[in-house]
Motif scaffolding. Structure first.
Motif, PDB file in Angstrom:
ATOM      1  N   TYR B 143       0.863  -1.189   0.000  1.00  0.00           N
ATOM      2  CA  TYR B 143       0.000   0.000   0.000  1.00  0.00           C
ATOM      3  C   TYR B 143       0.892   1.228   0.000  1.00  0.00           C
ATOM      4  CZ  TYR B 143       0.961  -0.663   5.046  1.00  0.00           C
ATOM      5  OH  TYR B 143       1.570  -0.876   6.250  1.00  0.00           O
ATOM      6  N   PHE B 144       0.275   2.406  -0.024  1.00  0.00           N
ATOM      7  CA  PHE B 144       1.008   3.662   0.116  1.00  0.00           C
ATOM      8  C   PHE B 144       0.657   4.258   1.469  1.00  0.00           C
ATOM      9  CE2 PHE B 144       1.054   2.897  -4.371  1.00  0.00           C
ATOM     10  CZ  PHE B 144       2.258   3.438  -4.818  1.00  0.00           C
ATOM     11  N   THR B 145       1.585   5.036   1.994  1.00  0.00           N
ATOM     12  CA  THR B 145       1.372   5.625   3.309  1.00  0.00           C
ATOM     13  C   THR B 145       1.956   7.044   3.321  1.00  0.00           C
ATOM     14  OG1 THR B 145       1.549   5.100   5.661  1.00  0.00           O
ATOM     15  CG2 THR B 145       3.533   4.791   4.367  1.00  0.00           C
ATOM     16  N   PRO B 146       1.388   7.964   4.113  1.00  0.00           N
ATOM     17  CA  PRO B 146       1.881   9.349   4.105  1.00  0.00           C
ATOM     18  C   PRO B 146       3.351   9.442   4.528  1.00  0.00           C
ATOM     19  CG  PRO B 146      -0.250   9.228   5.192  1.00  0.00           C
ATOM     20  CD  PRO B 146       0.190   7.810   4.961  1.00  0.00           C
ATOM     21  N   THR B 147       4.075  10.369   3.882  1.00  0.00           N
ATOM     22  CA  THR B 147       5.489  10.567   4.239  1.00  0.00           C
ATOM     23  C   THR B 147       5.631  11.606   5.341  1.00  0.00           C
ATOM     24  OG1 THR B 147       5.775  12.368   2.666  1.00  0.00           O
ATOM     25  CG2 THR B 147       6.207  10.147   1.851  1.00  0.00           C
ATOM     26  N   GLY B 148       4.621  12.472   5.511  1.00  0.00           N
ATOM     27  CA  GLY B 148       4.725  13.541   6.487  1.00  0.00           C
ATOM     28  C   GLY B 148       5.282  14.828   5.902  1.00  0.00           C
ATOM     29  N   GLU B 149       5.711  14.772   4.608  1.00  0.00           N
ATOM     30  CA  GLU B 149       6.205  16.003   3.960  1.00  0.00           C
ATOM     31  C   GLU B 149       5.044  16.979   3.798  1.00  0.00           C
ATOM     32  OE1 GLU B 149       8.887  14.830   0.364  1.00  0.00           O
ATOM     33  OE2 GLU B 149       7.618  13.115   0.840  1.00  0.00           O
ATOM     34  N   PRO B 150       5.336  18.273   3.612  1.00  0.00           N
ATOM     35  CA  PRO B 150       4.256  19.240   3.358  1.00  0.00           C
ATOM     36  C   PRO B 150       3.497  18.875   2.082  1.00  0.00           C
ATOM     37  CG  PRO B 150       6.388  20.350   3.679  1.00  0.00           C
ATOM     38  CD  PRO B 150       6.674  18.888   3.603  1.00  0.00           C
ATOM     39  N   ASP B 151       2.186  19.202   2.052  1.00  0.00           N
ATOM     40  CA  ASP B 151       1.364  18.919   0.872  1.00  0.00           C
ATOM     41  C   ASP B 151       1.877  19.677  -0.349  1.00  0.00           C
ATOM     42  OD1 ASP B 151      -0.163  17.434   2.523  1.00  0.00           O
ATOM     43  OD2 ASP B 151      -2.019  18.586   2.258  1.00  0.00           O
ATOM     44  N   VAL B 152       1.640  19.117  -1.512  1.00  0.00           N
ATOM     45  CA  VAL B 152       1.929  19.803  -2.768  1.00  0.00           C
ATOM     46  C   VAL B 152       0.765  20.754  -3.040  1.00  0.00           C
ATOM     47  CG1 VAL B 152       2.157  19.480  -5.267  1.00  0.00           C
ATOM     48  CG2 VAL B 152       3.304  17.898  -3.674  1.00  0.00           C
ATOM     49  N   PRO B 153       1.043  22.034  -3.367  1.00  0.00           N
ATOM     50  CA  PRO B 153      -0.060  22.970  -3.642  1.00  0.00           C
ATOM     51  C   PRO B 153      -0.937  22.447  -4.781  1.00  0.00           C
ATOM     52  CG  PRO B 153       2.066  24.106  -3.608  1.00  0.00           C
ATOM     53  CD  PRO B 153       2.368  22.641  -3.539  1.00  0.00           C
ATOM     54  N   ILE B 154      -2.242  22.671  -4.646  1.00  0.00           N
ATOM     55  CA  ILE B 154      -3.206  22.108  -5.582  1.00  0.00           C
ATOM     56  C   ILE B 154      -2.928  22.537  -7.035  1.00  0.00           C
ATOM     57  CG2 ILE B 154      -4.987  23.910  -5.459  1.00  0.00           C
ATOM     58  CD1 ILE B 154      -5.806  20.251  -4.975  1.00  0.00           C
ATOM     59  N   GLU B 155      -2.385  23.793  -7.220  1.00  0.00           N
ATOM     60  CA  GLU B 155      -2.119  24.279  -8.583  1.00  0.00           C
ATOM     61  C   GLU B 155      -1.146  23.348  -9.316  1.00  0.00           C
ATOM     62  OE1 GLU B 155      -3.095  26.414  -5.592  1.00  0.00           O
ATOM     63  OE2 GLU B 155      -0.949  26.793  -5.843  1.00  0.00           O
ATOM     64  N   LYS B 156      -0.258  22.740  -8.548  1.00  0.00           N
ATOM     65  CA  LYS B 156       0.779  21.917  -9.182  1.00  0.00           C
ATOM     66  C   LYS B 156       0.240  20.564  -9.664  1.00  0.00           C
ATOM     67  CE  LYS B 156       4.834  24.107  -7.768  1.00  0.00           C
ATOM     68  NZ  LYS B 156       6.052  24.115  -6.990  1.00  0.00           N
ATOM     69  N   ILE B 157      -0.934  20.181  -9.173  1.00  0.00           N
ATOM     70  CA  ILE B 157      -1.473  18.878  -9.605  1.00  0.00           C
ATOM     71  C   ILE B 157      -2.784  19.023 -10.375  1.00  0.00           C
ATOM     72  CG2 ILE B 157      -0.340  17.432  -7.858  1.00  0.00           C
ATOM     73  CD1 ILE B 157      -2.971  17.619  -6.236  1.00  0.00           C
ATOM     74  N   MET B 158      -3.166  20.272 -10.671  1.00  0.00           N
ATOM     75  CA  MET B 158      -4.424  20.504 -11.394  1.00  0.00           C
ATOM     76  C   MET B 158      -4.497  19.690 -12.672  1.00  0.00           C
ATOM     77  SD  MET B 158      -6.546  22.435  -9.885  1.00  0.00           S
ATOM     78  CE  MET B 158      -7.618  23.558 -10.787  1.00  0.00           C
ATOM     79  N   GLU B 159      -3.362  19.649 -13.390  1.00  0.00           N
ATOM     80  CA  GLU B 159      -3.330  18.965 -14.677  1.00  0.00           C
ATOM     81  C   GLU B 159      -3.664  17.475 -14.538  1.00  0.00           C
ATOM     82  OE1 GLU B 159      -0.157  17.919 -18.229  1.00  0.00           O
ATOM     83  OE2 GLU B 159       0.494  19.172 -16.550  1.00  0.00           O
ATOM     84  N   TYR B 160      -3.421  16.938 -13.349  1.00  0.00           N
ATOM     85  CA  TYR B 160      -3.504  15.480 -13.181  1.00  0.00           C
ATOM     86  C   TYR B 160      -4.716  15.015 -12.377  1.00  0.00           C
ATOM     87  CZ  TYR B 160       1.388  16.020 -14.478  1.00  0.00           C
ATOM     88  OH  TYR B 160       2.534  16.347 -15.128  1.00  0.00           O
ATOM     89  N   ARG B 161      -5.488  15.959 -11.816  1.00  0.00           N
ATOM     90  CA  ARG B 161      -6.449  15.550 -10.797  1.00  0.00           C
ATOM     91  C   ARG B 161      -7.576  14.688 -11.357  1.00  0.00           C
ATOM     92  NH1 ARG B 161     -10.288  20.782 -10.475  1.00  0.00           N
ATOM     93  NH2 ARG B 161     -10.128  21.025 -12.707  1.00  0.00           N
ATOM     94  N   ASP B 162      -7.888  14.803 -12.675  1.00  0.00           N
ATOM     95  CA  ASP B 162      -8.978  13.999 -13.230  1.00  0.00           C
ATOM     96  C   ASP B 162      -8.459  12.765 -13.951  1.00  0.00           C
ATOM     97  OD1 ASP B 162     -10.779  15.942 -12.391  1.00  0.00           O
ATOM     98  OD2 ASP B 162     -10.446  17.100 -14.221  1.00  0.00           O
ATOM     99  N   ALA B 163      -7.134  12.612 -13.994  1.00  0.00           N
ATOM    100  CA  ALA B 163      -6.574  11.536 -14.809  1.00  0.00           C
ATOM    101  C   ALA B 163      -6.936  10.174 -14.244  1.00  0.00           C
ATOM    102  CB  ALA B 163      -5.067  11.682 -14.890  1.00  0.00           C
TER     103      ALA B 163
END
Ligand code: ZN
Lengths: 148, 163
Positions: B143-163
């Motif tokens: 499985y995947f699990t959180p790393t604890g790093e700060p979140d990536v700003p939503i603008e940076k993943i907009m292109e991918y969010r519906d993929a």
């Protein structure tokens, strides 16, 4: 390099178990199979329909009068299966046949273990080969076999 | 008299021989050594994981292989509340995860995190099965699990969010 261009392959199984309620008429038919007897049902015109149906196919009346049939009967038509598949009722060549038990006016589809295609004939007499452990399912009849 | 028969179980079973093709086969073989390999499009430079051997946008073969990270970003997710045979306890989260270095998210199970704490943009990493259980299958990633790093700003993943 073979490793680099070879495509993998794996078995993928998709399986669903449907639990069906069978209702009073098919339920009675299956209970009969478990008890080692064949039950048809009388239609409005007095014909015996086998396997039984809940409503008259001509008048749509509710049918309630069960009638024992067979268990031996007559092959009305058949098809030879020379290479049975894993899910077929018999794992050797056999016939799928329509079998009209004595006293019934319609036929049921089942397997006939006749040994060879030459031994199959429309009009031949067959009888059920019952399983020893029966559960109330169509496979309680292992197959039909020629009457001696 | 025994009880009347009221129900039956009728199994429906289909047996497929599945082949993922050459590109995805190479990907799966590398998975067995904990390496995630994608393919880069020679025209648009997008990296596809798992690779399919061609770019669906440009319609050209993809031959260049690139190794991507086993960590990434949740682009979108769904909270599953209905259990099925063999499922992990509900509620659990199934997420689209954009692995670092790739341009298409893959679907992964999130664990060791409460469903209500999962966010779009959350950083996660793969947890692999023990080495002796590694095999050419995505089940090698438990499985995947959180790393604890700060979140990536939503603008940076907009292109991918519906993929
Ligand atoms: Zn492209």
């Amino acid at each position: 390099m073979a490793e680099e261009t070879e495509a993998l392959s794996a078995l993928h199984v998709l399986e669903y178990n449907y639990t069906r309620s069978v209702g009073p008429v098919i339920g009675r038919f299956l209970t009969g199979l478990r008890d080692g007897e064949l039950l048809g049902i009388k239609s409005s015109s007095g014909k015996v329909i086998f396997p039984p149906v809940e409503y008259d196919p001509e008048t749509a009346e509710t049918l309630i009068e069960f009638a024992p049939v067979g268990p031996a009967g007559v092959v009305t038509t058949w098809a030879w299966v020379s290479q049975p598949r894993a899910k077929h009722p018999l794992q050797k060549p056999f016939a799928f046949a329509l079998i009209k038990p004595d006293g019934a006016d319609t036929a049921i589809l089942h397997a006939v273990d006749a040994g060879s295609e030459e031994a199959m004939k429309t009009g031949m007499r067959v009888r059920p080969r019952w399983r020893k452990e029966r559960v109330g399912f169509i496979t309680d009849i292992e197959c039909f076999e020629p009457e001696p | 008299m025994s009880d009347p028969v009221t129900g039956i179980i009728t199994p429906v079973r289909l047996e497929y021989t599945y082949t993922p093709g050459v590109a995805a086969s190479r990907f799966l073989k590398r998975i067995a050594s904990k390496e995630i390999v994608g393919q880069k499009c020679p025209r648009c430079a997008k990296v596809y994981v798992p690779p399919r051997g061609s770019c669906p946008k440009c319609g050209v073969p993809t031959e260049e292989e690139v190794t991507v990270a086993d960590s990434g970003t949740v682009t979108t997710f769904c909270i599953v509340n209905i259990p099925f045979a063999g499922s992990v306890p509900v509620p659990y989260v199934s997420a689209h995860i954009l692995l670092d270095g790739s341009d298409i998210p893959l679907v992964g199970l999130l664990q060791e995190v409460a469903a209500e704490d999962v966010r779009m943009g959350m950083r996660v990493k793969a947890v692999w099965v023990p080495d002796e259980e590694l095999a050419p299958t995505l089940l090698s990633i438990k499985y995947f699990t959180p790393t604890g790093e700060p979140d990536v700003p939503i603008e940076k993943i907009m292109e991918y969010r519906d993929a």
